[in-house]
Motif scaffolding. Structure first.
Motif, PDB file in Angstrom:
ATOM      1  N   ARG A   4      -2.252  -0.793   0.839  1.00 32.37           N
ATOM      2  CA  ARG A   4      -2.121  -0.965   2.292  1.00 32.37           C
ATOM      3  C   ARG A   4      -2.445   0.346   3.008  1.00 32.37           C
ATOM      4  NH1 ARG A   4       2.702  -3.727   5.749  1.00 32.37           N
ATOM      5  NH2 ARG A   4       2.261  -2.698   7.751  1.00 32.37           N
ATOM      6  N   LEU A   5      -1.971   1.463   2.496  1.00 35.00           N
ATOM      7  CA  LEU A   5      -2.238   2.753   3.124  1.00 35.00           C
ATOM      8  C   LEU A   5      -3.731   3.083   3.090  1.00 35.00           C
ATOM      9  CD1 LEU A   5      -1.165   5.289   4.463  1.00 35.00           C
ATOM     10  CD2 LEU A   5      -0.787   6.272   2.185  1.00 35.00           C
ATOM     11  N   ILE A   6      -4.382   2.720   2.000  1.00 33.08           N
ATOM     12  CA  ILE A   6      -5.834   2.948   1.905  1.00 33.08           C
ATOM     13  C   ILE A   6      -6.556   2.182   3.003  1.00 33.08           C
ATOM     14  CG2 ILE A   6      -7.880   2.508   0.495  1.00 33.08           C
ATOM     15  CD1 ILE A   6      -6.197   3.114  -1.968  1.00 33.08           C
ATOM     16  N   VAL A   7      -6.140   0.920   3.230  1.00 35.26           N
ATOM     17  CA  VAL A   7      -6.787   0.075   4.238  1.00 35.26           C
ATOM     18  C   VAL A   7      -6.593   0.665   5.631  1.00 35.26           C
ATOM     19  CG1 VAL A   7      -6.707  -2.182   5.363  1.00 35.26           C
ATOM     20  CG2 VAL A   7      -6.659  -2.030   2.872  1.00 35.26           C
ATOM     21  N   THR A   8      -5.354   0.969   5.996  1.00 34.95           N
ATOM     22  CA  THR A   8      -5.090   1.495   7.334  1.00 34.95           C
ATOM     23  C   THR A   8      -5.755   2.856   7.541  1.00 34.95           C
ATOM     24  OG1 THR A   8      -3.004   2.485   6.569  1.00 34.95           O
ATOM     25  CG2 THR A   8      -2.897   0.259   7.490  1.00 34.95           C
ATOM     26  N   SER A   9      -5.746   3.691   6.501  1.00 39.65           N
ATOM     27  CA  SER A   9      -6.362   5.010   6.605  1.00 39.65           C
ATOM     28  C   SER A   9      -7.865   4.904   6.830  1.00 39.65           C
ATOM     29  CB  SER A   9      -6.077   5.816   5.332  1.00 39.65           C
ATOM     30  OG  SER A   9      -6.633   7.109   5.421  1.00 39.65           O
ATOM     31  N   THR A  10      -8.501   3.987   6.123  1.00 40.75           N
ATOM     32  CA  THR A  10      -9.953   3.823   6.246  1.00 40.75           C
ATOM     33  C   THR A  10     -10.329   3.351   7.644  1.00 40.75           C
ATOM     34  OG1 THR A  10     -10.120   3.293   3.887  1.00 40.75           O
ATOM     35  CG2 THR A  10     -11.970   2.658   5.290  1.00 40.75           C
ATOM     36  N   ILE A  11      -9.586   2.387   8.168  1.00 41.80           N
ATOM     37  CA  ILE A  11      -9.902   1.857   9.497  1.00 41.80           C
ATOM     38  C   ILE A  11      -9.654   2.915  10.574  1.00 41.80           C
ATOM     39  CG2 ILE A  11      -9.183   0.180  11.243  1.00 41.80           C
ATOM     40  CD1 ILE A  11      -8.779  -1.841   9.013  1.00 41.80           C
ATOM     41  N   HIS A  12      -8.531   3.565  10.530  1.00 43.88           N
ATOM     42  CA  HIS A  12      -8.230   4.566  11.554  1.00 43.88           C
ATOM     43  C   HIS A  12      -9.223   5.730  11.518  1.00 43.88           C
ATOM     44  CE1 HIS A  12      -4.759   2.417  12.730  1.00 43.88           C
ATOM     45  NE2 HIS A  12      -3.953   2.789  11.727  1.00 43.88           N
ATOM     46  N   THR A  13      -9.564   6.183  10.319  1.00 51.03           N
ATOM     47  CA  THR A  13     -10.532   7.286  10.195  1.00 51.03           C
ATOM     48  C   THR A  13     -11.884   6.882  10.761  1.00 51.03           C
ATOM     49  OG1 THR A  13      -9.416   8.103   8.201  1.00 51.03           O
ATOM     50  CG2 THR A  13     -11.668   8.853   8.577  1.00 51.03           C
ATOM     51  N   ARG A  54       5.278  -3.592  -6.067  1.00 53.18           N
ATOM     52  CA  ARG A  54       5.395  -3.250  -4.652  1.00 53.18           C
ATOM     53  C   ARG A  54       4.776  -1.897  -4.340  1.00 53.18           C
ATOM     54  NH1 ARG A  54       5.406  -6.066  -0.370  1.00 53.18           N
ATOM     55  NH2 ARG A  54       4.109  -4.425   0.538  1.00 53.18           N
ATOM     56  N   VAL A  55       4.982  -0.938  -5.233  1.00 48.84           N
ATOM     57  CA  VAL A  55       4.452   0.397  -4.995  1.00 48.84           C
ATOM     58  C   VAL A  55       2.924   0.370  -4.954  1.00 48.84           C
ATOM     59  CG1 VAL A  55       4.453   0.983  -7.466  1.00 48.84           C
ATOM     60  CG2 VAL A  55       4.560   2.812  -5.732  1.00 48.84           C
ATOM     61  N   GLU A  56       2.311  -0.474  -5.793  1.00 50.25           N
ATOM     62  CA  GLU A  56       0.849  -0.570  -5.805  1.00 50.25           C
ATOM     63  C   GLU A  56       0.347  -1.234  -4.533  1.00 50.25           C
ATOM     64  OE1 GLU A  56      -2.771  -2.403  -8.572  1.00 50.25           O
ATOM     65  OE2 GLU A  56      -0.687  -2.477  -9.263  1.00 50.25           O
ATOM     66  N   ILE A  57       1.063  -2.257  -4.064  1.00 55.57           N
ATOM     67  CA  ILE A  57       0.673  -2.939  -2.826  1.00 55.57           C
ATOM     68  C   ILE A  57       0.750  -1.984  -1.645  1.00 55.57           C
ATOM     69  CG2 ILE A  57       1.270  -4.794  -1.226  1.00 55.57           C
ATOM     70  CD1 ILE A  57       2.283  -6.415  -3.602  1.00 55.57           C
ATOM     71  N   ASP A  58       1.796  -1.177  -1.587  1.00 49.87           N
ATOM     72  CA  ASP A  58       1.947  -0.221  -0.488  1.00 49.87           C
ATOM     73  C   ASP A  58       0.818   0.820  -0.503  1.00 49.87           C
ATOM     74  OD1 ASP A  58       4.210  -1.517   0.361  1.00 49.87           O
ATOM     75  OD2 ASP A  58       5.598  -0.138  -0.646  1.00 49.87           O
ATOM     76  N   ALA A  59       0.435   1.234  -1.702  1.00 53.94           N
ATOM     77  CA  ALA A  59      -0.654   2.213  -1.823  1.00 53.94           C
ATOM     78  C   ALA A  59      -1.968   1.625  -1.309  1.00 53.94           C
ATOM     79  CB  ALA A  59      -0.799   2.665  -3.267  1.00 53.94           C
ATOM     80  N   TRP A  72      -2.816 -10.705  -1.366  1.00 58.68           N
ATOM     81  CA  TRP A  72      -3.580 -10.553  -2.609  1.00 58.68           C
ATOM     82  C   TRP A  72      -2.723  -9.871  -3.676  1.00 58.68           C
ATOM     83  CZ3 TRP A  72      -5.179  -6.121  -5.276  1.00 58.68           C
ATOM     84  CH2 TRP A  72      -6.073  -6.355  -6.330  1.00 58.68           C
ATOM     85  N   GLY A  73      -2.023  -8.835  -3.294  1.00 63.27           N
ATOM     86  CA  GLY A  73      -1.180  -8.136  -4.257  1.00 63.27           C
ATOM     87  C   GLY A  73      -0.077  -9.016  -4.820  1.00 63.27           C
ATOM     88  N   GLU A  74       0.558  -9.805  -3.950  1.00 62.37           N
ATOM     89  CA  GLU A  74       1.652 -10.654  -4.410  1.00 62.37           C
ATOM     90  C   GLU A  74       1.163 -11.774  -5.316  1.00 62.37           C
ATOM     91  OE1 GLU A  74       3.620 -11.986  -0.908  1.00 62.37           O
ATOM     92  OE2 GLU A  74       4.500 -10.014  -0.430  1.00 62.37           O
ATOM     93  N   ARG A  75       0.060 -12.431  -4.964  1.00 64.85           N
ATOM     94  CA  ARG A  75      -0.392 -13.545  -5.800  1.00 64.85           C
ATOM     95  C   ARG A  75      -0.983 -13.085  -7.127  1.00 64.85           C
ATOM     96  NH1 ARG A  75      -4.098 -14.072  -1.426  1.00 64.85           N
ATOM     97  NH2 ARG A  75      -6.193 -13.337  -1.931  1.00 64.85           N
ATOM     98  N   ASN A  76      -1.291 -11.820  -7.222  1.00 57.76           N
ATOM     99  CA  ASN A  76      -1.799 -11.288  -8.482  1.00 57.76           C
ATOM    100  C   ASN A  76      -0.750 -10.484  -9.238  1.00 57.76           C
ATOM    101  OD1 ASN A  76      -4.938 -11.728  -8.852  1.00 57.76           O
ATOM    102  ND2 ASN A  76      -4.583 -11.429  -6.653  1.00 57.76           N
TER     103      ASN A  76
END
Length: 569
Positions: free
Chosen positions: A205-214, A198-203, A190-194
């Motif tokens: 991604r961290l939100i997604v992984t953090s939410t699932i793990h928490t 890169r820094v925004e995509i990484d941020a 989604w980040g690439e096609r829009n």
């Protein structure tokens, strides 16, 4: 003299105007022909000019109308509420620009068919070309914006769904990993096609992984799996946002304490016989957090045990009372009787005696007033009471009212409970002021005789409120309740003096009475103060009306009669 012609007051002369000279026409045929050609030339030139002007005007109007038709078409197709271009939203906007150009071209072709001159066609083609470019820019921009919005919405839904599935299957780490990977891949794409950096995509991604793990860790803790939560956290904490670490670690610590305190409390509870012994055992735990948590859990466990015993006792007493109503004390099975504590047996025995005598329990006004006041001021405590303990102190009708009130409070039916206590509330507000005014001690710590007086006054005012409602069909207003209170607290009764067996009359003196006349507030009257003759009449009247005959009813009826008779001092 020559004669000058006149017309009215003005003089008319026959001489020609200056500069005007008469010309003769060649009378020959050639002269006449030349003259005709000159006249025809002048006429033809004027006609051609007028025709050219008319054609220009006609072309301008036709071109204007054609352009208006095209502009109107655009507005209509764009704004139509049912099928307009603007109704294409989200994914449905895909291909809109092609549709717009196709419809636009068809409409332009239709309008072009109504034009007839090269000038009209040429001007129209220029207008069509300009408007086509404008319309294409608008439709492509609108289509792109709608697709971008749709993409963002669907992306969020995809990630949210993957997150929920991962948390729901927290015990299946393979499923958790699959959902996590799907959410991460979608975030990258989604980040690439829009065109995100890169820094925004990484941020993201961290939100997604953090939410699932928490979420997975919280699910473990909610299910009491604090150790599994701790192991999981150690393996994934690098994929959790830094600001979440402290919160998670605190939750892990609390979860571990909760689990350990539950084990400790269960072990202590099984090996002690009293709450105090359990607390003493818990206080030997060294870890302060674990010690406090274990004590709290033990208190809750003993409270639940007491509540269960309370509920069981209430159920047993209710069953026993119902059996007594049907067949007396002998109708209560031995096993049921033996399950009751000594105090409960005493209450039921007194109740059974009253039923066996064909009457009812005489209500203890102090006890009844205490229970009604508790329901009014502390409904939570009243709801927990075992009313069976008051079975032998309150008449059946009033006991039933208390049971129904308690059931309403237990079920959370506050409006119905408030309605049942409305008269108590109004009466209490007025009586509190009256007690202070007349020096009546209405505190909980008052002496027994003062408590009895307060309960009797409350009962008397309540009786008048009920009578008012029976006669009028409405609740007594505050002004009438105030009047009831004033009548009860201000009415006095005088007992005449009694002359002794002998009379000593001193000179100039008065007769000597060995029992002088006395006065007292009517509300202070006791059952022994009711004259025997009056008591007999009251008892007969109560029986004739099918009412309960006891000291309370006799005394209340006597006092009511005295107030009604207006025997005031």
């Amino acid at each position: 003299m020559p004669e000058v012609r006149t017309y009215g007051p003005r003089r008319v002369e026959s001489s020609p105007l200056p500069g005007v000279r008469r010309q003769s026409v060649d009378p020959t045929g050639e002269g006449i022909a030349n003259l005709g050609r000159q006249v025809a030339g002048f006429a033809l030139g004027g006609l051609e000019q007028r025709w050219a002007d008319a054609r220009r005007r006609a072309n301008a109007v036709k071109i204007r109308d054609a352009e208006l038709s095209l502009a109107t078409f655009e507005v209509r197709r764009r704004e139509d509420r049912d099928t307009g271009w603007l109704t294409r939203k989200g994914a449905n906007a895909d291909g809109l620009s092609d549709q717009v150009l196709e419809e636009y071209q068809a409409e332009a072709d239709r309008i072009r068919g109504t034009l007839s001159t090269p000038e009209q066609l040429d001007a129209f083609e220029k207008s069509v070309a300009v408007r086509r470019v404008q319309l294409l820019e608008w439709s492509e921009e609108y289509e792109g914006r709608e697709l971008e919005i749709h993409d963002a919405q669907q992306h969020a839904k995809f990630v949210d769904t993957a997150t929920q599935n991962a948390i729901a299957h927290a015990d299946d780490l393979e499923r958790v990993g699959a959902e996590l990977e799907a959410a991460v891949v979608e975030t990258e794409d989604w980040g690439e096609r829009n065109g995100r950096a890169r820094v925004e995509i990484d941020a993201q991604r961290l939100i997604v992984t953090s939410t699932i793990h928490t979420g997975v860790i919280e699910k473990y803790l909610a299910n009491g799996k604090s150790k599994a939560a701790a192991v999981y956290y150690e393996g994934v904490k690098d994929e959790i946002r830094g600001e979440r670490h402290a919160t998670i670690e605190k939750a892990l610590s609390e979860g571990n304490t909760r689990q350990e305190s539950q084990k400790a409390a269960d072990e202590i509870f099984r090996t002690v016989s009293s709450q105090q012994d359990a607390i003493d055992r818990a206080r030997a735990i060294e870890d302060p957090d674990l010690r406090d948590a274990t004590e709290d859990r033990l208190v809750q466990m003993f409270q639940r045990g007491k509540q269960a015993e309370h509920d069981a006792l209430e159920t047993t007493m209710t069953a026993a009372a119902n059996l007594i109503d049907q067949g007396g004390l002998d109708a209560v099975p031995v096993t049921l009787w033996q399950a009751l504590p000594i105090g409960a047996r005493g209450n039921l025995t007194s109740y059974a005696k009253a039923v066996a005598n064909g009457g009812d329990v005489e209500t203890d006004l102090v006890e009844y007033y205490r229970l009604r006041q508790m329901a009014l001021t502390n409904p939570a405590s009243f709801a927990k009471l075992n009313l069976g303990e008051s079975l032998s102190k309150i008449a059946r009708v009033e006991f039933k009212e208390l049971v129904e009130l308690q059931l309403d409070l237990r079920k959370g039916n506050k409006p119905k409970a408030d309605a049942a206590l409305d008269d108590d509330r109004t009466r209490g507000q007025i009586l509190t002021s009256a007690y202070d005014l007349y020096g009546i001690d209405h505190r909980a710590a008052a002496k027994p005789e003062q408590k009895a007086l307060v309960a009797r006054i409350d009962r008397m005012v309540a009786a008048r409120q009920n009578e008012y409602q029976r006669l009028t069909g409405k609740k007594a207003p505050q002004a009438d309740v105030q009047r009831f209170v004033d009548d009860i607290l201000t009415t006095e009764i005088t007992t005449p003096g009694r002359r002794g067996a002998w009379t000593n009359i001193l000179p100039g003196g008065a007769p000597f009475f060995d029992q002088p006349a006395t006065s007292r507030r009517l509300v202070d009257t006791k059952i022994g103060d009711v004259p025997a003759s009056e008591r007999s009449k009251i008892e007969a009247a109560l029986r004739s009306r099918g009412m309960l005959v006891n000291d309370e009813m006799i005394l209340q009826t006597y006092i009511d009669g005295q107030i009604a008779a207006g025997r005031r001092r």
